[in-house]
Write an enzyme that holds these catalytic residues in place. Structure first.
Site, short mmCIF file in Angstrom:
data_model
loop_
_atom_site.label_atom_id
_atom_site.label_comp_id
_atom_site.label_asym_id
_atom_site.label_seq_id
_atom_site.Cartn_x
_atom_site.Cartn_y
_atom_site.Cartn_z
N SER A 124 -17.97 6.77 -9.84
CA SER A 124 -17.53 7.66 -11.35
C SER A 124 -19.46 8.39 -11.26
CB SER A 124 -17.70 5.95 -12.31
OG SER A 124 -17.93 6.78 -13.00
N TYR A 149 -20.39 -1.65 -16.74
CA TYR A 149 -19.29 -1.26 -15.69
C TYR A 149 -20.25 -0.59 -14.60
CZ TYR A 149 -16.45 2.76 -14.81
OH TYR A 149 -15.97 3.29 -13.79
N LYS A 153 -20.90 -0.31 -10.80
CA LYS A 153 -20.43 1.19 -9.19
C LYS A 153 -21.73 1.30 -9.12
CE LYS A 153 -16.24 2.08 -10.38
NZ LYS A 153 -15.23 1.69 -9.87
C1 WQD Z 1 -15.75 11.55 -24.04
C2 WQD Z 1 -16.14 11.93 -25.06
C3 WQD Z 1 -16.84 10.85 -26.90
C4 WQD Z 1 -13.12 9.05 -28.01
C5 WQD Z 1 -15.72 7.08 -19.78
C6 WQD Z 1 -16.10 6.12 -18.66
C7 WQD Z 1 -16.08 6.87 -17.27
C8 WQD Z 1 -14.94 6.90 -16.71
C9 WQD Z 1 -13.93 8.20 -18.04
C10 WQD Z 1 -13.90 5.11 -15.67
C11 WQD Z 1 -17.08 11.41 -25.54
C12 WQD Z 1 -16.02 11.55 -27.29
C13 WQD Z 1 -14.06 10.08 -26.90
C14 WQD Z 1 -12.91 9.27 -29.45
C15 WQD Z 1 -14.46 11.15 -29.48
N1 WQD Z 1 -14.25 5.92 -17.05
N2 WQD Z 1 -14.97 10.36 -27.82
N3 WQD Z 1 -13.68 10.47 -29.85
O1 WQD Z 1 -16.77 7.91 -21.99
O2 WQD Z 1 -17.36 10.09 -21.17
O3 WQD Z 1 -16.50 8.23 -19.77
O4 WQD Z 1 -14.36 7.12 -19.50
O5 WQD Z 1 -14.12 5.20 -15.41
O6 WQD Z 1 -16.75 6.37 -16.20
O7 WQD Z 1 -17.74 6.32 -19.39
O8 WQD Z 1 -15.15 9.52 -21.41
O9 WQD Z 1 -13.02 9.39 -23.00
O10 WQD Z 1 -14.69 8.15 -23.69
O11 WQD Z 1 -14.89 9.42 -23.91
O12 WQD Z 1 -15.09 11.61 -29.64
O13 WQD Z 1 -12.26 8.32 -30.39
O14 WQD Z 1 -15.32 12.29 -25.95
O15 WQD Z 1 -17.73 9.95 -27.05
O16 WQD Z 1 -18.13 12.15 -25.69
P1 WQD Z 1 -16.94 8.65 -21.02
P2 WQD Z 1 -14.48 8.84 -23.25
#
Ligand code: WQD
Length: 340
Positions: A124, A149, A153
């Site tokens: 990741s 998590y 990785k």
């Molecule tokens: C994306 C953006 C949030 C939800 C994580 C893991 C990564 C991978 C993908 C496994 C961020 C924003 C989110 C919401 C929001 N997982 N957001 N409102 O955190 O980039 O990555 O998931 O492999 O390893 O770290 O993905 O989709 O959670 O968030 O504003 O209700 O959307 O703050 O900026 P993230 P995400």
């Protein structure tokens, strides 16, 4: 044609990769314990591809059972290892559950193959933390992960690199995913979040269909053009195809080392507000959202330099944001009519 073992093959990225392996003419055997997926996905894969995947339900933490499985499946020519726990928030609350599962499963797998195997590892972009330079390249320094998590990785990559350095028969490719989203165009497979989705796009589709309330945008005071955080969103089908390309490279003998790392993204960043707009434009569905506080542990912006993947994997992401959003929406609508 060679047979590929796909661990976690009924999961979100695993199931899409199984479909692309069949499309590329491979045979597949799936190992899964259904801890974060649904058995119905096996039938869905058969409906899409016409192939009934060979399947073994197995806890990869059980060393003896993994050894027995591999001994009985000597025709496996490569492994794509997805099986791991991946909920960032849960990992903070239950670190040992994550370290035990994510490390035992990986190490048991390698030992069962007597450390002689072509292995594609699901990593990741989390390993980069907040990069100092964007787009981030594979040789950028990794940073202390914000969660157990992310730590699993990072440490798994170190385990693989250090083992490969002294194990000529072990050939490993670590694939660093950016943000996988979307679903297969048939809408028969897609993301199946357990409980309230933590990730942006599944929350958007559940909000759009009325399963959840308004979306909370976690912060609009970042140092970005519209203030919301930026990520590199990649269609899960493009991501799946990259795994086939990685297996092909390992089989071709073209790898320049027995341990290689590749970024799997589009090379383009999109903000949360841009994703919301892209969803509305591609589906015609108006979203309700509010601006909230930043989420603990989030980084501000990241997108990948994918030139090495393009050159060495001979692969590039082809599907755009509109297809990512429309396919995710079609899948959510399918789930409403056909609950798993
Ligand atoms: C994306 C953006 C949030 C939800 C994580 C893991 C990564 C991978 C993908 C496994 C961020 C924003 C989110 C919401 C929001 N997982 N957001 N409102 O955190 O980039 O990555 O998931 O492999 O390893 O770290 O993905 O989709 O959670 O968030 O504003 O209700 O959307 O703050 O900026 P993230 P995400």
């Amino acid at each position: 044609m060679s047979k590929i073992l796909v661990t976690g093959g009924t999961g979100f990225i695993g199931s899409h990769t199984v479909v692309e392996l069949y499309n590329a003419g491979y045979e597949v055997v799936i190992v899964d314990d259904f801890s974060n997926s649904n058995p119905k996905i096996l039938q869905q894969i058969e409906t899409i591809t016409g192939n009934k995947p060979e399947f073994v339900q197995l806890d990869l933490c059980d060393e003896a059972k993994v050894k027995d499985f591999v001994a009985k499946n000597s025709d496996i020519s490569g492994v794509i290892h997805f099986a791991a726990f991946k909920a960032v928030g849960e990992s903070v609350q239950q670190p040992l559950k994550y370290y035990r599962n994510n490390f035992y499963s990986l190490i048991n797998l390698i030992l069962a193959f007597d450390s002689k195997v072509n292995l594609v590892f699901s990593s990741s972009c989390t390993v980069y933390g907040q990069p100092d330079v964007l787009p981030v390249t594979e040789d950028a320094p990794t940073k202390k992960a914000e969660s157990p998590y992310g730590n699993t990785k990072q440490i798994a990559e170190e385990i693989l690199q250090e083992t490969c350095a002294v194990t000529p028969g072990l050939n490993v490719t670590s694939l660093r995913y950016f943000n996988p989203v979307g679903a297969h165009h048939t809408a028969l497979i897609g993301e199946l979040p357990i409980g309230v989705p933590q990730n942006l796009v599944p929350f958007i589709t559940q909000s759009a269909i009325g399963k959840r309330g308004p979306i909370t945008v976690y912060g609009d005071d970042y140092n970005t053009p519209d203030g919301s955080a930026i990520r590199d969103y990649i269609h899960v089908v493009d991501l799946a195809k990259a795994h086939v390309a990685a297996i092909r490279r390992l089989e071709s003998g073209k790898a320049t080392s027995n341990y290689e790392v590749f970024n799997l993204g589009t090379g383009k960043g999109s903000s949360v507000l841009e994703i919301i707009k892209a969803f509305e434009q591609s589906t015609g569905v108006k979203l309700n959202y509010t601006i909230g506080a930043r989420r603990e542990g989030d980084i501000e912006k990241v997108w990948g330099d994918v030139s090495k993947s393009s050159r060495d994997l001979e692969w590039k992401a082809e599907l755009d944001l509109a297809e990512m959003m429309s396919s995710a929406w079609k899948w959510e609508q399918y789930l409403q009519e056909n609950p798993f």
